[in-house]
Design a protein around this motif. Structure first.
Motif, PDB file in Angstrom:
ATOM      1  N   PRO A 197       0.806  -1.229   0.000  1.00 14.99           N
ATOM      2  CA  PRO A 197       0.000   0.000   0.000  1.00 14.99           C
ATOM      3  C   PRO A 197       0.838   1.278   0.000  1.00 14.99           C
ATOM      4  N   GLU A 198       1.923   1.312   0.759  1.00 14.52           N
ATOM      5  CA  GLU A 198       2.729   2.533   0.789  1.00 14.52           C
ATOM      6  C   GLU A 198       3.505   2.715  -0.512  1.00 14.52           C
ATOM      7  N   LEU A 199       3.882   1.609  -1.149  1.00 12.17           N
ATOM      8  CA  LEU A 199       4.605   1.718  -2.418  1.00 12.17           C
ATOM      9  C   LEU A 199       3.672   2.159  -3.543  1.00 12.17           C
ATOM     10  N   ILE A 200       2.432   1.695  -3.501  1.00 15.93           N
ATOM     11  CA  ILE A 200       1.429   2.161  -4.463  1.00 15.93           C
ATOM     12  C   ILE A 200       1.213   3.662  -4.294  1.00 15.93           C
ATOM     13  N   ALA A 201       1.108   4.101  -3.038  1.00 13.35           N
ATOM     14  CA  ALA A 201       0.911   5.526  -2.761  1.00 13.35           C
ATOM     15  C   ALA A 201       2.067   6.360  -3.293  1.00 13.35           C
ATOM     16  N   GLU A 202       3.296   5.889  -3.060  1.00 13.29           N
ATOM     17  CA  GLU A 202       4.446   6.655  -3.549  1.00 13.29           C
ATOM     18  C   GLU A 202       4.505   6.639  -5.070  1.00 13.29           C
ATOM     19  N   ALA A 203       4.173   5.491  -5.672  1.00 15.61           N
ATOM     20  CA  ALA A 203       4.181   5.419  -7.136  1.00 15.61           C
ATOM     21  C   ALA A 203       3.229   6.461  -7.718  1.00 15.61           C
ATOM     22  N   TRP A 204       2.055   6.629  -7.095  1.00 12.81           N
ATOM     23  CA  TRP A 204       1.120   7.631  -7.616  1.00 12.81           C
ATOM     24  C   TRP A 204       1.715   9.034  -7.534  1.00 12.81           C
ATOM     25  N   THR A 205       2.431   9.359  -6.446  1.00 12.69           N
ATOM     26  CA  THR A 205       3.011  10.699  -6.321  1.00 12.69           C
ATOM     27  C   THR A 205       4.099  10.935  -7.369  1.00 12.69           C
ATOM     28  N   ARG A 206       4.682   9.868  -7.897  1.00 13.84           N
ATOM     29  CA  ARG A 206       5.758   9.993  -8.873  1.00 13.84           C
ATOM     30  C   ARG A 206       5.288   9.655 -10.295  1.00 13.84           C
ATOM     31  N   ASP A 262      15.965  -3.567  -6.654  1.00 12.67           N
ATOM     32  CA  ASP A 262      15.002  -2.477  -6.480  1.00 12.67           C
ATOM     33  C   ASP A 262      14.258  -2.112  -7.761  1.00 12.67           C
ATOM     34  N   GLN A 263      14.537  -2.829  -8.850  1.00 10.86           N
ATOM     35  CA  GLN A 263      13.811  -2.570 -10.103  1.00 10.86           C
ATOM     36  C   GLN A 263      13.323  -3.849 -10.765  1.00 10.86           C
ATOM     37  N   GLY A 264      13.372  -4.946 -10.027  1.00 16.81           N
ATOM     38  CA  GLY A 264      12.968  -6.220 -10.591  1.00 16.81           C
ATOM     39  C   GLY A 264      11.459  -6.365 -10.671  1.00 16.81           C
ATOM     40  N   VAL A 265      10.990  -6.911 -11.798  1.00 16.42           N
ATOM     41  CA  VAL A 265       9.559  -7.083 -12.044  1.00 16.42           C
ATOM     42  C   VAL A 265       9.278  -8.546 -12.342  1.00 16.42           C
ATOM     43  N   ASN A 266       8.226  -9.065 -11.732  1.00 21.83           N
ATOM     44  CA  ASN A 266       7.725 -10.402 -12.033  1.00 21.83           C
ATOM     45  C   ASN A 266       6.636 -10.250 -13.091  1.00 21.83           C
ATOM     46  N   THR A 326       1.867  -7.917 -14.177  1.00 21.62           N
ATOM     47  CA  THR A 326       3.190  -7.717 -13.598  1.00 21.62           C
ATOM     48  C   THR A 326       3.054  -7.575 -12.092  1.00 21.62           C
ATOM     49  N   SER A 327       4.189  -7.670 -11.409  1.00 18.84           N
ATOM     50  CA  SER A 327       4.229  -7.491  -9.960  1.00 18.84           C
ATOM     51  C   SER A 327       5.650  -7.116  -9.572  1.00 18.84           C
ATOM     52  N   PRO A 328       5.829  -6.330  -8.514  1.00 21.77           N
ATOM     53  CA  PRO A 328       7.197  -6.111  -8.045  1.00 21.77           C
ATOM     54  C   PRO A 328       7.801  -7.429  -7.587  1.00 21.77           C
ATOM     55  N   ASP A 329       9.069  -7.615  -7.885  1.00 16.47           N
ATOM     56  CA  ASP A 329       9.738  -8.877  -7.555  1.00 16.47           C
ATOM     57  C   ASP A 329      10.282  -8.841  -6.127  1.00 16.47           C
ATOM     58  N   HIS A 330       9.388  -8.655  -5.185  1.00 14.61           N
ATOM     59  CA  HIS A 330       9.765  -8.783  -3.770  1.00 14.61           C
ATOM     60  C   HIS A 330       8.523  -9.176  -2.996  1.00 14.61           C
ATOM     61  N   GLY A 331       8.705  -9.481  -1.730  1.00 17.62           N
ATOM     62  CA  GLY A 331       7.597  -9.946  -0.919  1.00 17.62           C
ATOM     63  C   GLY A 331       6.910  -8.850  -0.131  1.00 17.62           C
ATOM     64  N   ALA A 336      10.700  -1.136  -7.451  1.00 21.40           N
ATOM     65  CA  ALA A 336      10.162  -2.298  -8.152  1.00 21.40           C
ATOM     66  C   ALA A 336       8.675  -2.118  -8.453  1.00 21.40           C
ATOM     67  N   MET A 337       7.934  -1.488  -7.557  1.00 25.20           N
ATOM     68  CA  MET A 337       6.513  -1.231  -7.830  1.00 25.20           C
ATOM     69  C   MET A 337       6.362  -0.280  -9.020  1.00 25.20           C
ATOM     70  N   ILE A 338       7.167   0.760  -9.044  1.00 18.80           N
ATOM     71  CA  ILE A 338       7.126   1.701 -10.166  1.00 18.80           C
ATOM     72  C   ILE A 338       7.509   0.995 -11.463  1.00 18.80           C
ATOM     73  N   ALA A 339       8.545   0.148 -11.398  1.00 19.70           N
ATOM     74  CA  ALA A 339       8.961  -0.590 -12.592  1.00 19.70           C
ATOM     75  C   ALA A 339       7.858  -1.533 -13.069  1.00 19.70           C
ATOM     76  N   ALA A 340       7.143  -2.164 -12.133  1.00 18.54           N
ATOM     77  CA  ALA A 340       6.057  -3.074 -12.502  1.00 18.54           C
ATOM     78  C   ALA A 340       4.915  -2.313 -13.173  1.00 18.54           C
ATOM     79  N   LEU A 341       4.589  -1.134 -12.644  1.00 19.00           N
ATOM     80  CA  LEU A 341       3.537  -0.309 -13.233  1.00 19.00           C
ATOM     81  C   LEU A 341       3.937   0.173 -14.629  1.00 19.00           C
TER      82      LEU A 341
END
Length: 336
Positions: free
Chosen positions: A19-28, A283-287, A297-302, A317-322
């Motif tokens: 949730p926090e990574l999604i929020a930051e991705a939106w700001t960027r 920090d940029q890996g995408v599944n 796609t999904s960020p490649d972390h847990g 990774a969330m930004i890269a997945a998006l």
């Protein structure tokens, strides 16, 4: 039918970092050139997650996916009112239920054509099982949602430096040699070749296949699988016209000068594929799930429960997945 303009994002486990990574991705979104996206549920979770990172997050409730693109510049669009109490680092059955609902609805919207693709937040499979999740992972869940056999949904890990595909995924290492067959190698290689052509504009993708044993078996001196199973599979695929080579010794294949020679490495087991991608591009890996009729796609972390809510998790990774989901969706749209 008008092409969907926005990606559906599943919340992942609300107690994790998604949730926090999604929020930051939106700001960027502007600086990173992100395709519009909307989140399925979890408004209070997203609001608290943004606050934990010092983000002023404006949420916009939408009633349908086609409202997301217009709302995206003003706030983070949220579809649906299913929610749970924020509890970063402390997973719960309520959170798992929300995560499963978010995943299922995101998949359904992509399949119906109402969403351009799906980006999935990380889940904790053990927690999700308590909410009715029966598949080994989200990849298999999406294969089932698409009505496909699990072997048709192929996991690829992709970053700026490397792409890898594990032939076998969540299997005990002791079981791997018995699971490697010519048929499995050939099937997955074909899925990879078709998907890289369709979604990554690589019509003749160069596939490098790793060996199973040290030094790719040294002509049978260190195990027979490389010479008797992997090599013949590669030869058969070459006769079909695939640009494929191997088996290559895995200890040398990921060196910088070797990575220039191929577009994707087809590896024999989970860690053989994931260790190099996480070392080079953590920090940029995408599944990416190849072989589906939808983009996923999904960020490649847990879930990273230990650092959830502390504002220290990287959103890379969330930004890269998006971004990757948006690019793949555009390519599919252009190809019809």
């Amino acid at each position: 039918m008008r092409k969907a303009q926005a990606l559906a994002v599943s919340l992942g486990d609300p107690a994790g970092v998604a949730p926090e990574l999604i929020a930051e991705a939106w700001t960027r979104r502007g600086e990173m050139g992100l395709t519009p996206f909307f989140v399925i549920g979890g408004a209070s979770v997203l609001s608290a997650a943004g606050a934990s990172r010092g983000i002023k997050l404006d949420l916009i409730a939408i009633s349908a996916p086609d409202e997301a693109a217009a709302a995206f510049s003003s706030g983070l669009p949220v579809l649906g009112d299913m929610d749970c109490a924020p509890s970063p680092g402390s997973p719960s059955i309520e959170g798992a239920t929300l995560a499963l609902h978010s995943l299922a609805r995101a998949a359904a919207l992509a399949l119906s054509g109402e969403a351009a693709g799906v980006v999935t937040g990380p889940i904790a499979k053990a927690n999700l099982a308590d909410a009715g999740f029966t598949q080994p992972g989200q990849t298999e869940f999406l294969a089932d949602a698409c009505g496909l056999p699990h072997e048709d949904a192929v996991m690829m890990l992709a970053g700026p430096s490397l792409r890898t595909v594990p032939l076998t995924v969540h299997e005990p290492l002791a079981a791997v040699p018995g699971l490697i067959t010519r048929e499995l190698i050939e099937h997955k290689a074909r899925v990879v070749a078709r998907a890289l052509a369709r979604d990554f504009d690589l019509p003749a993708a160069r596939i490098a296949v790793t060996g199973l044993n040290p030094h790719a078996g040294e002509s049978g001196r260190i195990g027979r699988e490389d010479a008797e199973v992997i090599g013949p599979a590669v030869a058969a695929l070459q006769t079909e016209g695939l640009t494929i080579s191997g088996p290559h010794p895995a200890d040398a294949l990921f060196a910088a000068h070797e990575r220039k020679k191929y577009d994707v490495a087809l590896c024999m087991y989970h860690d053989q594929a994931l260790i190099p991608i996480k070392t080079l591009d953590f920090d940029q890996g995408v599944n990416v799930t190849l072989g589906l009729p939808i983009v996923r796609t999904s960020p490649d972390h847990g879930t990273a429960f230990a650092i959830a809510g502390k504002g220290v998790a990287s959103a890379g990774a969330m930004i890269a997945a998006l971004r990757m989901a948006g690019e793949c969706a555009v390519r599919r749209s252009m190809s019809g």
